[in-house]
Motif scaffolding. Structure first.
Motif: not given
Length: 262
Positions: A131, A134, A136, A199, A201-203, A207
């Motif tokens: 997490h 970013g 899953d 894949n 994520h931006d959350w 980064k």
């Protein structure tokens, strides 16, 4: 009966026994147990599932948050809300090392183990790390494979039994599936690593660019050092594949000998 026919039955029987003991039997007996624990239906867990889990988990890695007295005791693991993995043999391991996980507290880093029907190890901690970048949680990958894995192995076992009982040439082609099990697992594992790494994520708090996690060996992700290696279940798959291949070769030889005499 040609001796090659007999040899093919012996080889297939060995492959079937290994698959049953390493994967099919523990998967059947433990099937649905984690859902019962999650849904607070502990009283519905069968004594067989508990005994099988206790037996198959002897000597396996336990989370650092698990009390020592709860090791290898499913009832105590549930009582102490410890992290519980599945019963079947782990096939592949992946671990992370980072400065914020000191070697003294985490001598094996943050390891997780991949099974046909689920995970074990520091699953919660690994999902927390995922997490952070970013990625899953692990349960997002291979959901269909985990759902049908047990039934696929049962179906394959049935065909192996037919192969042992009957000398039909068509059953030889089915045995190629059990021969290819190690390759099938590595292909699936590699695909899902690629999927997770591409894949993002931006959350994520940190980064990073899409990447391909290391399938085999040591790698680097941000400040984490990764280790990805086969474990005992994969070697069981190799044995299944080897004896299945020997069974196929012996059966083909027997069929050829029979056709040459006609």
């Amino acid at each position: 009966m040609y001796s090659s026919f007999f040899k093919s039955k012996i080889y297939a029987s060995i492959a079937l026994v290994i698959m049953t003991l390493a994967f099919t039997f523990p998967m059947i007996t433990f099937h649905g147990t984690l859902n019962k624990i999650y849904n607070n239906k502990v009283g519905e867990i069968s004594p067989l599932a508990i005994n099988v889990w206790n037996f198959y988990n002897k000597g396996r890695y336990k989370s650092t948050t698990t009390p020592e007295e709860a090791h290898n005791d499913l009832k105590m693991m549930i009582k102490t809300s410890s992290e519980i993995g599945v019963a079947s043999l782990p096939i592949w391991s992946c671990s992370l090392e980072a400065p914020n996980y000191p070697k003294k507290a985490f001598p094996e880093g943050i390891p997780v183990y991949f099974h046909f029907d689920g995970f074990s190890g520091e699953v919660h901690e690994m999902n927390t790390i995922n997490h952070y970048v970013g990625m899953d949680p692990m349960w997002r990958g291979g959901r269909i494979e985990r759902e049908i894995g047990l039934y696929a192995l049962l179906g394959l076992s049935l065909f192996m039994i037919y192969f042992i009982l009957y000398n039909k040439k068509v059953l030889t082609y089915i045995m190629y599936i059990s021969t290819a099990l190690p390759l099938i697992f590595v292909a699936e594992y590699s695909y899902w690593l690629y999927w997770f790494g591409h894949n993002l994520h931006d959350w994520g708090a940190f980064k990073i660019k899409p990447f391909m996690p290391t399938v085999f060996g040591d790698g680097k992700i941000a400040q984490f050092t990764t280790h990805s290696y086969p474990t005992i279940g994969f070697y069981a798959l190799l044995l299944i594949g080897l004896f299945s291949l020997l069974a196929v070769l012996s059966r083909n030889r027997a069929i050829k000998e029979m056709e040459d005499k006609v």
